[in-house]
Scaffold this motif. Structure first.
Motif, mmCIF file in Angstrom:
data_model
loop_
_atom_site.group_PDB
_atom_site.id
_atom_site.type_symbol
_atom_site.label_atom_id
_atom_site.label_comp_id
_atom_site.label_asym_id
_atom_site.label_seq_id
_atom_site.Cartn_x
_atom_site.Cartn_y
_atom_site.Cartn_z
ATOM 1 N N GLN A 27 0.772 -1.257 -0.048
ATOM 2 C CA GLN A 27 -0.021 -0.030 0.147
ATOM 3 C C GLN A 27 0.982 1.142 -0.029
ATOM 4 O OE1 GLN A 27 -3.391 0.576 0.401
ATOM 5 N NE2 GLN A 27 -2.907 2.807 0.245
ATOM 6 N N GLY A 28 0.452 2.231 -0.674
ATOM 7 C CA GLY A 28 1.177 3.483 -0.878
ATOM 8 C C GLY A 28 2.622 3.449 -1.720
ATOM 9 N N GLU A 29 3.096 2.503 -2.437
ATOM 10 C CA GLU A 29 4.109 2.362 -3.167
ATOM 11 C C GLU A 29 4.079 3.021 -4.395
ATOM 12 O OE1 GLU A 29 7.489 -0.671 -2.562
ATOM 13 O OE2 GLU A 29 5.749 -1.861 -2.972
ATOM 14 N N PHE A 30 5.033 3.429 -5.194
ATOM 15 C CA PHE A 30 4.966 3.954 -6.446
ATOM 16 C C PHE A 30 5.939 3.150 -7.098
ATOM 17 C CE2 PHE A 30 4.286 8.422 -8.203
ATOM 18 C CZ PHE A 30 4.226 8.097 -9.715
ATOM 19 N N ILE A 31 5.192 2.360 -7.893
ATOM 20 C CA ILE A 31 5.856 1.167 -8.773
ATOM 21 C C ILE A 31 5.866 1.669 -10.335
ATOM 22 C CG2 ILE A 31 5.799 -1.077 -9.259
ATOM 23 C CD1 ILE A 31 6.175 -0.950 -6.342
ATOM 24 N N ALA A 32 7.247 1.304 -10.725
ATOM 25 C CA ALA A 32 7.447 1.414 -12.368
ATOM 26 C C ALA A 32 7.434 -0.003 -12.953
ATOM 27 C CB ALA A 32 8.427 2.347 -12.618
#
Lengths: 379, 211
Positions: A27-32
Motif C-alpha cells: 500500500q502506498g508504493e510508487f511502482i514503475a
C-alpha cells in the motif's frame, strides 16, 4: 496489498506476452513497470484491472482474487490514466473528473465538492470546471486525466505511459506533481514507462521486464548499484551507472539557506533586508513559512516608485523543487529551464532552502575533483 | 391561378399535411431501427460491411418498383407506403451511424471502458454523443429523400402531394403538376432547414470546439 502470482498471458496459443511474473506491491508504493516495447509491461498493467484477461496466474487485491470480481466494479475501484489522455470531448471538465463517481451514483453535492477539491490539487483554476477538454492544453488535459483517476477515491492508480505524449517541460512539471500527489494521498501508483529517467525519478521500486519476464524488481538505488544482469546494465546505460554515484544525493544536501521576508513587510523594509544581505532576489512567505512568491530588485524599484504593496508586485508562479528530490533530476530541470534561483520546499510548501546556479557549479566541481582519487586509480 | 387556389386550396393543405406525416412516420421508424442497429453493427467488422453492401443494393431498386412490390404483401394505402419508405431511408442513417461510431476517438472509448463503464453506458454516454454529428446529418439527408420519395407513394394510394402531380398528369393540367412539385420542394427545404437548426443545438457543445 496487491499480490501478483505466476501471472501469464499467452496470445495465439504460444506467444508469451507475459511470462510467469510474480511480485508483491505494498500500500502506498510508487511502482514503475519498465521495459522495451514488446516486453509485456502494458499487458501486465492491463491485467490488473482486467482490461486484458490473464491466461493463468492470479492477482489479489487485499486478499481478494480479481478474477472472482465483477470486472466493471473492479475497474471502478482502480484509477486509470492513459498516454492519450482520453478525456471525453463532449463533457465539461467537471463531468470528466466525476465520471466514475457518476457511475457510482454519488450525490450532486458530493461530486461537486470532489471536482473542486481535485482541480485545486493540480493548480488549475476552478473556472476550468465548466470548460471543455479541447479548450485546454495537452498538459492541462493530462492533469485532468490524473485527477479523474483519483475522483472515486480509488486506492490503486494505474498509469500507462502517462507523460509520454507531453513536451519535456510539461512532462517534468507533471511528474513532480504526480509524485507530490502520490506522497500526499498515500495511494498505490503503478505506472508503465520506457524512460529510465522517469522511472528513477518517480518510482519507489522498479520492475524491469524483458520478453514478458520479470528481470529485476527493486529500488532504483539497488538497481543502479547492483544490476541483476547484463540486460539490466545495458538498459540503464553505463553512462548513468557511473554518473549516478555522486548524484545519489538529495536536494537537501546541496541547498543553502534562503533569504525570505513575510508578506506583511513594507517595500522599504524589503529593500533594506536585500541590501544588507546583498541579494537581488528574495522569497516571500506567510508567517508559518509557506512559500508565496518572489520579488526581484527590478520589481521592487518599479513598485516602490508607483507606491504599490509587496503582495501586488510579487511573482506568484514559481518553479520549486521538493526537499527529498534527487539532485540529479533537479539539476536537469534547472539547466533545461535556465533558472537561477530555485526554492526548495517540503510537502506542505514550507520554504526550507535554496538552490542557485552557483552552488550547482560547486557540486559539479565537487563531483569531478572532490571525490575522484579512488576513481582515478581504478581507471 | 387564383381560381386554382380557390378550387383546390383546402385540398392542397390537406395533402401537404398528409405528405408530411407519411414522411415523418417513415423517418421516425427509420431512425428507431437504423440508429440502434448501426451502433451494434459498428462493433462488427464483417457483418457491418456486409449489411451496408446489402442496404446499398436495396437502394438501387427503383422506388416505384419497391412500392409496387409492397402491394401483394401489404395491399395498398398509407401503411405499405410508410413501410417501403422507412426501408428506403435505412441506408443513409445506418451508413452514417456506423461510420460515426467507428470514427469516435478510440482513446476516449478505451478510457471510458477502463474506468468501469458497461458496454451499454459506453454506447449511450460516449459513442452516441460523439457520433451524433454524423448521425444527425444522416437523418437530415434521409428526411429530404423521404419527402421526395413520398410523392411516388401516391401511386399505391398513400395520398400526399403526389396526388396533385399524378392527377395533373392524367388531366393534362400543368398548373396542378407545378403546384404539387413546388409544394413538395418547399416542404423538403423547410424540413432540411429545421433539422439543420436541430443539428446545431443537439450536437454536444464540446465537440464543436477545436483549438
Amino acid at each position: 496489498m496487491l499480490s501478483i502470482k505466476n501471472l501469464t498471458k499467452i496470445y495465439g496459443g504460444k506467444n508469451k506476452a507475459v511470462d510467469d511474473i510474480s511480485l508483491d506491491i505494498e500500500q502506498g508504493e510508487f511502482i514503475a513497470f519498465i521495459g522495451t516495447s514488446g516486453s509485456g509491461k502494458t499487458t501486465a498493467l492491463r491485467m490488473i484491472n482486467r482490461m486484458i484477461e490473464p491466461t493463468s496466474g492470479s492477482i489479489e487485491i487485499d486478499g481478494k482474487d480479481v478474477m472472482q470480481m465483477n470486472p466493471v466494479e473492479l475497474r471502478r475501484s482502480i484509477g486509470y490514466v492513459i498516454q492519450q489522455i482520453g478525456l471525453l470531448p463532449h463533457l465539461t471538465i467537471k463531468e470528466n473528473i466525476v465520471l466514475v463517481p457518476k457511475l457510482l451514483k454519488w450525490s450532486e453535492e458530493r461530486k461537486d465538492k470532489k471536482a473542486r477539491e481535485l482541480i485545486n490539487l493540480v493548480d488549475l483554476p476552478e473556472s476550468y470546471l465548466d470548460r471543455y477538454p479541447n479548450e485546454l492544453s495537452g498538459g492541462q488535459q493530462q492533469r485532468i486525466g490524473v485527477i479523474r483517476a483519483l475522483a472515486a477515491e480509488q486506492d490503486i492508480i494505474l498509469m500507462d505511459e502517462p507523460f509520454g505524449a507531453l513536451d519535456p517541460i510539461t512532462r517534468d512539471t507533471l511528474q513532480d506533481l504526480v509524485k507530490v500527489l502520490q506522497k500526499k494521498l498515500g495511494k498505490t501508483f503503478i505506472f508503465v514507462t520506457h524512460d529510465m529517467d522517469e522511472a528513477i525519478k518517480l518510482a519507489d521500486r522498479i520492475a524491469i521486464l524483458s520478453n514478458g519476464q520479470l528481470i529485476q524488481f527493486d529500488t532504483p538505488d539497488e538497481i543502479l548499484r547492483n544490476p541483476a544482469n547484463q540486460f539490466v546494465r545495458d538498459f540503464i546505460g553505463e553512462n548513468r551507472l557511473i554518473q549516478d554515484r555522486p548524484n545519489m544525493r538529495t536536494v537537501e544536501d546541496a541547498m543553502i539557506k534562503p533569504i525570505s521576508v513575510t508578506a506583511d513587510k513594507s517595500l522599504s523594509e524589503v529593500i533594506s533586508i536585500m541590501r544588507e544581505r546583498r541579494v537581488d532576489t528574495i522569497f516571500v512567505t506567510r508567517n508559518d513559512g509557506t512559500l508565496l512568491g518572489y520579488l526581484d530588485i527590478e520589481d521592487i524599484n518599479e513598485g516602490y516608485r508607483k507606491g504599490k504593496d509587496l503582495v501586488d508586485i510579487m511573482h506568484r508562479d514559481l518553479f520549486k523543487i521538493q526537499i527529498h528530490d534527487k539532485l540529479q533530476d533537479s539539476v536537469r530541470t534547472i539547466l533545461k529551464r535556465n533558472l537561477r534561483n530555485i526554492p526548495v520546499v517540503d510537502e506542505n510548501n514550507i520554504l526550507l532552502g535554496l538552490i542557485t546556479r552557483s552552488n550547482l557549479v560547486d557540486i559539479v566541481y565537487d563531483s569531478i575533483w572532490g571525490e575522484t582519487p579512488a576513481g582515478v586509480d581504478e581507471a | 391561378m387564383s381560381e386554382f387556389f380557390s378550387n383546390y386550396g383546402f385540398e392542397l393543405l390537406q395533402k401537404t399535411w398528409e405528405h408530411f406525416y407519411i414522411s415523418a412516420i417513415a423517418l421516425l421508424i427509420g431512425v428507431v431501427i437504423a440508429v440502434p442497429l448501426g451502433m451494434l453493427l459498428a462493433r462488427t467488422n464483417k457483418l457491418g460491411n456486409w449489411i451496408l453492401t446489402v442496404a446499398g443494393v436495396l437502394q438501387t431498386i427503383p422506388t416505384l418498383a419497391v412500392l409496387a412490390l409492397m402491394i401483394p404483401l401489404f395491399g395498398i394505402g398509407k401503411i405499405p407506403a410508410i413501410i417501403a419508405l422507412s426501408m428506403y431511408i435505412l441506408l443513409p442513417i445506418l451508413n452514417n451511424t456506423i461510420i460515426g461510431v467507428r470514427n469516435t476517438d478510440p482513446n476516449a472509448k478505451e478510457a471510458a471502458l477502463s474506468m468501469g463503464m458497461t458496454r451499454l453506458q459506453l454506447m449511450s454516454q460516449v459513442e452516441l454523443p460523439l457520433a451524433s454529428p454524423l448521425i444527425l446529418s444522416g437523418i437530415r439527408l434521409a428526411s429530404v429523400y423521404v419527402i421526395s420519395w413520398a410523392t411516388i407513394a401516391s401511386y399505391i394510394g398513400a395520398g400526399g402531394l403526389g396526388d396533385f402531380i399524378f392527377n395533373g398528369l392524367n388531366l393534362y393540367d400543368p398548373v396542378m403538376i407545378i403546384v404539387g412539385t413546388v409544394a413538395v420542394t418547399v416542404l423538403a427545404l423547410l424540413t432540411d432547414k429545421i433539422l439543420g437548426l436541430v443539428e446545431r443545438y443537439a450536437v454536444p457543445k464540446g465537440i464543436n470546439i477545436s483549438r
